[in-house]
Scaffold this active site. Structure first.
Site, PDB file in Angstrom:
ATOM      1  N   SER A 126      32.811  49.269  34.131  1.00  0.00           N
ATOM      2  CA  SER A 126      31.424  49.858  34.818  1.00  0.00           C
ATOM      3  C   SER A 126      31.261  51.290  34.363  1.00  0.00           C
ATOM      4  O   SER A 126      32.179  51.783  34.088  1.00  0.00           O
ATOM      5  CB  SER A 126      31.604  49.561  36.217  1.00  0.00           C
ATOM      6  OG  SER A 126      31.918  48.269  36.597  1.00  0.00           O
TER       7      SER A 126
HETATM    8  N1  SAH Z   1      35.390  47.966  38.124  1.00  0.00           N
HETATM    9  C1  SAH Z   1      35.890  47.027  36.919  1.00  0.00           C
HETATM   10  C2  SAH Z   1      34.525  46.215  36.800  1.00  0.00           C
HETATM   11  C3  SAH Z   1      34.767  45.154  35.632  1.00  0.00           C
HETATM   12  S1  SAH Z   1      33.431  44.028  35.343  1.00  0.00           S
HETATM   13  C4  SAH Z   1      35.881  48.132  35.789  1.00  0.00           C
HETATM   14  O1  SAH Z   1      35.284  49.193  35.699  1.00  0.00           O
HETATM   15  O2  SAH Z   1      36.652  47.881  34.928  1.00  0.00           O
HETATM   16  C5  SAH Z   1      33.631  42.636  36.694  1.00  0.00           C
HETATM   17  C6  SAH Z   1      34.882  42.010  36.634  1.00  0.00           C
HETATM   18  O3  SAH Z   1      34.835  40.887  37.535  1.00  0.00           O
HETATM   19  C7  SAH Z   1      35.200  41.203  35.273  1.00  0.00           C
HETATM   20  O4  SAH Z   1      36.457  41.694  34.857  1.00  0.00           O
HETATM   21  C8  SAH Z   1      35.186  39.843  35.791  1.00  0.00           C
HETATM   22  O5  SAH Z   1      36.121  39.045  34.800  1.00  0.00           O
HETATM   23  C9  SAH Z   1      35.379  39.920  37.027  1.00  0.00           C
HETATM   24  N2  SAH Z   1      35.137  38.694  37.732  1.00  0.00           N
HETATM   25  C10 SAH Z   1      34.009  37.855  37.380  1.00  0.00           C
HETATM   26  N3  SAH Z   1      33.802  36.993  38.485  1.00  0.00           N
HETATM   27  C11 SAH Z   1      34.950  37.090  39.095  1.00  0.00           C
HETATM   28  C12 SAH Z   1      35.524  36.173  40.170  1.00  0.00           C
HETATM   29  N4  SAH Z   1      35.014  35.054  40.855  1.00  0.00           N
HETATM   30  N5  SAH Z   1      36.580  36.635  40.621  1.00  0.00           N
HETATM   31  C13 SAH Z   1      37.358  37.669  40.240  1.00  0.00           C
HETATM   32  N6  SAH Z   1      36.969  38.463  39.251  1.00  0.00           N
HETATM   33  C14 SAH Z   1      35.734  37.861  38.780  1.00  0.00           C
END
Ligand code: SAH
Length: 240
Positions: A80
């Site tokens: 993000s």
């Molecule tokens: N705060 C993180 C955001 C990553 S994007 C950063 O800055 O890196 C959001 C993440 O949520 C992705 O890695 C995706 O794989 C995960 N995600 C999506 N659906 C999910 C679920 N049901 N359970 C756990 N993670 C999930």
């Protein structure tokens, strides 16, 4: 306030063995960019100086690690935008003794910021490879207070509930019930709600047995929360 073994005991960060000095100038600029977006809480800004974001990203994108932008981390996911993460932290203001549940570990960078602020962070990610990569970066930096789980975060993480703070980093069409069930009283939950293309950040507060929902920020775009109680995974696509 830092809970990073090496960084805590051997300041400044720049002199560490990780070659961080190469990125110092960029980090300072990132902090200015975040400040330019209206976040002026010093305690939160400082976190972005303490935690080296590049270590949470694939080496191929290290040159972009300190841009205030979402960065691709593989598997169709993105880390993000830092100013959005700073906004999360300034809205939630996690306190040292609080337990935090994060849904969507992704790169692990927000996990690390949270782990610097509070005693213990629990974080769920559905893509095993991302969780492993996040683990490696967190270990390298000496974080001892983070528990990671690979699985469908739309059912939360019952084992350690309730949590005073729940942070959701992926967009959902509605609030999965498990999050409300696993939220402590008092407690607060921040989640992007909307369509797959655009969402608003919704702050849920639980207090005295009742919950209130308040939109706190419009027009953000997160990757979708894929799982049993959000968007179903597409049969054709899947993950890489
Ligand atoms: N705060 C993180 C955001 C990553 S994007 C950063 O800055 O890196 C959001 C993440 O949520 C992705 O890695 C995706 O794989 C995960 N995600 C999506 N659906 C999910 C679920 N049901 N359970 C756990 N993670 C999930």
């Amino acid at each position: 306030m830092s809970r990073m073994r090496s960084l805590n005991e051997d300041p400044p960060v720049e002199s560490g063995s990780l070659g961080d000095h190469r990125f110092t100038g960029y980090r300072r600029r990132l902090i200015e960019d975040i400040r330019g977006r209206g976040i002026d809480d010093l305690e939160i800004l400082q976190l972005f100086d303490q935690v080296p974001r590049h270590l949470f990203l694939p080496e191929g994108v290290w040159n972009r690690a300190y841009e205030d932008a979402p960065i691709p981390i593989g598997y169709h996911q993105t880390a993000s935008q830092p100013s959005l993460q700073a906004l999360y932290l300034s809205i939630l203001r996690p306190q040292e003794t609080e337990r935090v549940l994060e849904i969507g570990t992704g790169s692990g960078f927000l996990t690390a910021l949270l782990a610097t602020m509070v005693e213990r962070v629990y974080s769920v990610e559905r893509i095993r490879e991302l969780s492993s990569r996040a683990r490696k970066a967190l270990d390298e930096l000496g974080f001892l207070n983070v528990a990671l789980l690979v699985g469908d975060g739309t059912i939360g993480w019952r084992k350690y509930a309730p949590y005073e703070v729940i942070v959701v980093s992926a967009a959902s069409p509605s609030i999965p019930k498990a999050f409300l069930d696993q939220l402590a009283d008092p407690g607060r939950l921040l989640i992007p709600i909307g369509s797959k293309d655009a969402q608003e950040l919704v702050l849920v507060r639980k207090e005295g047995g009742s919950t209130t929902e308040e939109p706190v920020h419009a027009d953000c775009t997160f990757v979708p929360l894929l799982g049993r109680f959000a968007w179903k995974e597409e049969l054709s696509g899947g993950v890489e």
